[in-house]
Structures are given as C-alpha cells and as structure tokens.
Design an enzyme around this catalytic site. Structure first.
Site, PDB file in Angstrom:
ATOM      1  N   GLY A 134       2.957   0.841   3.101  1.00  0.00           N
ATOM      2  CA  GLY A 134       3.566   2.125   3.620  1.00  0.00           C
ATOM      3  C   GLY A 134       4.139   3.127   2.670  1.00  0.00           C
ATOM      4  O   GLY A 134       4.988   3.880   2.794  1.00  0.00           O
ATOM      5  N   GLN A 135       4.807   2.126   1.256  1.00  0.00           N
ATOM      6  CA  GLN A 135       5.829   2.438   0.435  1.00  0.00           C
ATOM      7  C   GLN A 135       4.910   2.766  -1.043  1.00  0.00           C
ATOM      8  O   GLN A 135       4.605   1.651  -1.673  1.00  0.00           O
ATOM      9  CB  GLN A 135       7.384   1.713   0.022  1.00  0.00           C
ATOM     10  N   GLN A 193       0.650  -1.071  -0.388  1.00  0.00           N
ATOM     11  CA  GLN A 193      -0.378   0.215  -0.326  1.00  0.00           C
ATOM     12  C   GLN A 193       1.201   1.103  -0.164  1.00  0.00           C
ATOM     13  O   GLN A 193       2.386   1.622   0.773  1.00  0.00           O
ATOM     14  CB  GLN A 193      -0.866  -0.121   1.608  1.00  0.00           C
ATOM     15  N   SER A 194       0.208   2.305  -0.839  1.00  0.00           N
ATOM     16  CA  SER A 194       1.184   3.437  -0.624  1.00  0.00           C
ATOM     17  C   SER A 194       1.324   4.474   0.414  1.00  0.00           C
ATOM     18  O   SER A 194       2.701   4.381   0.875  1.00  0.00           O
ATOM     19  CB  SER A 194       0.827   4.267  -1.412  1.00  0.00           C
ATOM     20  N   THR A 195       0.822   4.370   1.152  1.00  0.00           N
ATOM     21  CA  THR A 195       1.334   5.394   2.384  1.00  0.00           C
ATOM     22  C   THR A 195       0.427   4.113   3.701  1.00  0.00           C
ATOM     23  O   THR A 195      -0.410   3.121   3.477  1.00  0.00           O
ATOM     24  CB  THR A 195       0.082   6.543   2.539  1.00  0.00           C
TER      25      THR A 195
END
Ligand SMILES: [Zn+2]
Length: 694
Positions: free
Chosen positions: A65-66, A24-26
C-alpha cells in the site's frame, strides 16, 4: 550465464538469509490486484529452489500500500539495513525495479549489495551486483523503471489537464453535490443534506458572519454532513457538529455556486518529503467555468459572500498571531499564551475616550465551535506590569553581573588560547628538528634520506594543521566585547528606561524591544491575573496582578465620601459641600471634581435625606409659615432676614431659606440685640414695621 543462476549462488550466500520484498503501490492494488501479490509471495518458493532453507527465507511485506516513490517505506529501509549488515545472501523481488522507483534509492541498494556480495533475483534471472555486466543491467532496469513512471505520470497529468480545461474532469465533489449515473454533477438527492446546506447559506446571508452561523447551528443543535475522504469509511456520509472551518470551506468553495474549478490548491513537497497544500489566488486557478452545473447559490451570491468574508477578515485584523510587531498598542502581541488551554491568545481593542485599550483573548474554541470564550484578560495592567518588569531587568546591577560573567568566560578562553599556542610551538619545534636531521644526512644514502624526507613532510603537515586549528579556534573565540561595546551595554541601563517611557517612542519599537527580551508570556485569569514571563535567556518570572475593577466600579464614589456628604448636608447647601470637598482634594468616582450637580446626583442616588427635609425636621418654617406666624407679608420677612433680624438657613443654591421659628428667633436675637450697637431695636422695630405695614 544469467540463465544458470546456480552458478552465482555460492555456499557463502546460502549461509545468509534470503529476503523477499513484497510491495503494492496502493491499497486498491493490494485489494484488487491479488494475482500480483500472490506472484510476489511465490518468490519464496524460488528462493527455496535456489537452495535456501525454508526458515532462512524472510518476507518483508510491511510496505504494502506504499508507493515506490515515497521515501518513508519502512520495509525498504529494513531491507537496506539487513543488506548493509551482511545478513542477506539474496534479495528477491517480482520486478527488481519494484524495489525502488527512485533511482537514488535503487543505486544505493546496488552499491551496498555489491559491497556485501549480496545477489539480486527477479523473474528474469539472478544478478550479482559485484559483476560489471549485471550491475549495468540492473542500473538500466532501475533507470527505465523511473522513466516509465515519469512517462506514465506525464501522460496521465496531460489527460487530466485537458479534461479540466474543458470542465469535464470528474473531481470528488464536496458534500451536497453528487455525480449522477450519467456523469452529470447535481444536488445530492438526500433531502436532509440539501436542507443543511441551504440552511447554512441562508444563515450566512442573514448574519453575514461565519462565526454567527456556527453559533446559530449550535444553538439549534443542528448536525451537519461531511464526506469522509479516506480510510475504510471513504465516501461515507458522516454527521457531526458544524465548526468554523467547515463553514468557511463551504462558503469559499465555488462548486456550490455551480462553477467548475480546478487548481485552487497546489501541493508542494517540502524537505521532509511531506506534501503541503497551498491555496492559490484566483487568477492562478487552472480552470474556472461558472454555471457549469447545478448549485446551491448563484455566482453573484458567491462573489458577494467572498467580499463579506474578506471584509470581516480585514475588520478582525492581522494583528493577532505571532509575527512581526505591528502598530497597535498591545505590547505582547504575538507573545501571549493562554494559561488554561495553551493556545496562542489574540488581541482585541476597546476604544474609550479616543484611546485604545488592549485585551488579550483566547478565542479559538469560540470561533471554531461557537463555545464560550476561554478567557479574556484586560491588557492595560498587564502591559504596564511587563514594562515595569523590563525596566527593572535592564538595571545597572543586572548588567554589571552579566558583564562580569562575560569577563570570567573571557579569561578562561585566554587560558585555552595559551595552551593551543603551545601546541603550535611544539609542532614548529618538531618540524625544525626533522628539517635539521634531513639536512645532515648523506645525500647518497638514499634509503635514510627518503625516510627522513618523509618524516619532515609529515611534521610540516602537522604544523600546518596546528596553525589552521589555532586560527580557527581563535576566530571562534574572537567575539570579545570591545570597550565601546562594553560601555554601550552599560549605557543601556540608563537609556532603556528613558527610551521606554518616552511618549515619542512608537508602540512598534516598544514591542520590538519586548521581543528582544521576552520569549513568551502565559496569562491566567483567576482571582487575580497571573503572568508567567519567560525571558530569552530562559529565566522565568511570575507576576500577580489584581483584576482591574469593572468600569462601573471605577465610577463608583467611595462610601466614605458619601458619608461625608450625608454629614455635610446637615449644615451646608450642595454648592457649599462641593466647594468644601474640592478644597479637601476629594474626587468623585470617574469625575474630575465636585459641583452642585454632582453632589445632588450622588445624594439622590444614595437616597440621602434632602437638606430641606432635614431643616423641616428641625422645626424650621417656610416663608409663608413665617409670614403667618409673625403676621407680616412675605416681603417683610425677606427684608428682615436681609437685615439680620431673622435667622434663616438656605436649603438651595437660589438663596431659598427656611426660617427659625420666632421663639428661637427671640432667643437668638435678644442677646445679640442687647448691645445697642445696631441702630434698630429688634424688639420694637418689627413691631413698628408691623404697625407700619398694617
Ligand atoms: Zn484558552
């Protein structure tokens, strides 16, 4: 065919592992968009359905989170490594585009998957990157995903800029300002926070210095709020001691003056992929709208604060950090390190009698936290020692040794050159041989002729390579000193000290010379000043210097001189003492030469007994006492003294005397009077005068 994934999955794939990549991006998406994460983990079941054993399915989720656009995703790199080593039979992702937002990463992954015949699977189907059609589709998906990201970003950015232009963009406000529920920026209702900021602005207005503001806060043990910008305690108010950076941040921030501002900083990605924030000059700010909301100070006050800060920054000067050599006389500008804390030391100057004296200071903690200065080292002695060290280092013997070593290295290079040349000759010989063989063969014998021609070509290539290698090496070794350079270096031994001590050489040039020779100097001030000098070549030298005397001690007259003055006072007036001491070449502390005033001041300072008292103790009489004793007028006494009939000892520079009492007088005068050389008979004459006078 895409609808039947089982056709693509072969036994060879099932022998290897299945990798499920979850991202997940964030962190926010990780926390809030749990459905997506669940779906991503659900791919595990899909892998099992395709035929992989449960224990062969490996989930890589270290990139949660990246952002896909960031290049340092550890999980993605691990995935690429596993695929590259042929451990992966299939890679599963929710949307394959999620694997990499960056086209380059994505195509690299496809390439490796094709080479290791690894399958790729997403919700739409299973693909084999080795097949052209699948690969085309995957490539398109990747490109579209990148384009999607670009369009998204452009749309968001455009919206942000439009809002910023109108001053309506909500930007995270600095501590002390908060958005109300209806989106209006105002002062923080927390009274303590408000009070702290008002105190800061008032103290800066009073002292005019950020450093002084820090010091005042430390003195009063005040704590200051700051808003945590990231991490689990994001947006929480933290309290801590005020430091210099924080003061500057508050003073430089136009939002405290009620201005809306956007574009003060510009992020720039460097080669390592890290974003560095760069402060932009005011004329390049994207938006600046004064009086946009409530503030702690007015815009005029803000401007005046900026001017004051700018002026003090100019006063401190830029001659402090490592950088190009500047005009100041401090020789080691930018090269000194603190021996206590390891920080780079800055430079200050004292002006004494119109001359600048450098001082090396370690001020970081002092500026930042208002603590004591780490250490100060007087620079004059240090600079002198460094100068002497350099002059000593650049001497004929040292240079000669260096040149000998250079010659030695040169001779080895020549040996190597001979060997390499032999290699070229050998290649030439083999080439000639192959040529001769080819020439001799019967042209009709095609089979033999072809193979011999190939051989000849081969040797020709080898010869070319040998020539090339030889030329390259030779050029590399060509940094040979010519005779002129050789003599120029030797001349340096005599030129350098001359140039160094020439007063016409500007300080800047001297500093440049230091930079050519020295890497850095570490200073430590203890009982002595210790200098750890590191030369460019890596050699180190340690110097110990005595601490220079404090100025009051320099001005101190040595005790021996005071003792001498004390002794001389028995028999001489201060003027005489000054003359005697000057004749002996003695100098008073901090002065050029003695005069009566200097001697009087020294006698007074060291409580030496005045000459008058000494003479009185020896029983000498004043003029009046003498006149009374002899029963004559004071004028008569003076006249007798002039004629040598009485003995007096001057005690001041104005010829004021104390007189030896008559008993002494008669003892003294009688023998000198006996030879009747002088006209008056001392025994009778006074009396006759006396009689005459009476
Ligand atoms: Zn220090």
């Amino acid at each position: 065919m895409m609808n039947d994934p089982h056709q693509k999955v072969q036994a060879s794939h099932l022998k290897r592992n299945a990798y499920v990549y979850v991202r997940q991006s964030t962190l926010r998406q990780v926390l809030e968009n749990t459905e997506s994460t669940k779906r991503q983990y659900g791919l595990r079941q899909r892998a099992v359905a395709l035929g992989w054993a449960e224990e062969r399915v490996i989930v890589i989720d270290s990139d949660l989170g990246q952002s896909g656009a960031s290049s340092d995703r550890e999980g993605f790199q691990r995935l690429v490594a596993e695929v590259g080593m042929g451990h992966a039979g299939i890679v599963l992702g929710l949307e394959v585009s999620r694997l990499a937002r960056n086209s380059m990463d994505w195509h690299r992954l496809l390439e490796i998957c094709a080479l290791t015949s690894t399958l790729i699977c997403d919700e739409d189907g299973t693909y084999d990157p080795a097949h052209f059609n699948d690969r085309l589709l995957l490539g398109l998906k990747g490109t579209m995903s990148e384009a999607e990201l670009h369009v998204l970003r452009a749309r968001l950015q455009g919206g942000i800029l439009n809002k910023a232009r109108r001053g309506e963009l909500e930007i995270r406000p600095p501590v002390g300002l908060v958005y109300s529920s209806d989106g209006v920026l105002g002062l923080d209702p927390d009274r303590q926070v408000q009070h702290c900021l008002r105190w800061l602005f008032a103290t800066f207005a009073r002292t005019g210095s950020a450093c002084a503001t820090v010091k005042a806060a430390r003195l009063e043990h005040l704590v200051f709020p700051r808003r945590c910008s990231q991490g689990a305690r994001r947006r929480e108010l933290l309290w801590g001691e005020l430091d210099h950076d924080q003061v500057l941040r508050v003073l430089h921030n136009p939002r405290y003056a009620g201005a809306f501002v956007y574009g003060r900083y510009h992020g720039q990605r460097n080669v390592e992929g890290l974003v560095r924030m760069q402060r932009m000059p005011r004329e390049q700010w994207f938006a600046l709208i004064p009086d946009a909301h409530a503030g702690y100070i007015s815009w005029d006050e803000y401007e005046s604060n900026q001017r004051r800060l700018h002026e003090s920054a100019k006063a401190i000067g830029t001659d402090r950090h490592r950088g190009p050599a500047r005009e100041g006389p401090a020789l080691l500008q930018g090269l000194v390190l603190c021996g206590r804390c390891g920080r780079r030391m800055s430079i200050g100057y004292h002006s004494r009698h119109g001359q600048l004296y450098p001082e090396y200071r370690c001020m970081r903690e002092h500026i930042q936290k208002g603590e004591a200065v780490c250490q100060r080292v007087p620079g004059a002695g240090v600079d002198q020692a460094i100068g002497a060290l350099l002059v000593e280092a650049v001497n004929p013997v040292a240079l000669d040794v260096t040149l000998q070593v250079q010659r030695e290295l040169q001779s080895r290079l020549e040996e190597a050159d001979c060997l390499r040349h032999a290699q070229v000759e050998r290649a030439q010989y083999e080439c000639d041989l192959a040529q001769r063989r080819y020439m001799r063969v019967d042209p009709d014998n095609r089979l033999v002729a072809d193979s011999l021609e190939a051989q000849w070509n081969e040797t020709l290539r080898a010869l070319g390579a040998a020539h090339e290698e030889y030329a390259r090496r030779r050029e590399q070794d060509a940094h040979v000193l010519t005779n002129e350079q050789h003599s120029a270096i030797l001349a340096l031994a005599s030129d350098f000290p001359r140039l160094w001590s020439d007063p016409a050489t500007p300080d800047r040039e001297r500093k440049r010379m230091v930079r050519l020779l020295l890497e850095d100097v570490t200073l430590n001030r203890g009982e002595q000043i210790s200098l750890q000098v590191r030369f460019k070549g890596g050699a180190c030298r340690t110097l110990q210097l005595p601490l220079p005397l404090p100025s009051w001690q320099i001005r101190l007259t040595p005790a021996a001189v005071i003792g001498e003055i004390d002794r001389l006072l028995n028999d001489h007036t201060v003027l005489q003492i000054a003359t005697i001491l000057n004749a002996r070449g003695v100098r008073p502390g901090g002065g050029a030469s003695f005069n009566s005033r200097v001697v009087t001041r020294l006698a007074c300072t060291y409580h030496l007994k005045p000459r008058y008292d000494r003479l009185r103790e020896r029983g000498l009489l004043t003029l009046e006492e003498m006149a009374a004793t002899l029963q004559v007028t004071t004028t008569t006494v003076k006249r007798w003294l002039q004629r040598g009939l009485l003995r007096g000892h001057p005690y001041s520079d104005k010829n004021e005397c104390l007189y030896e009492p008559p008993s002494n007088h008669s003892q003294h005068t009688t023998p000198s009077a006996k030879p009747a050389s002088g006209p008056p008979k001392p025994g009778a004459r006074p009396r006759s005068f006396e009689g005459g006078a009476v």
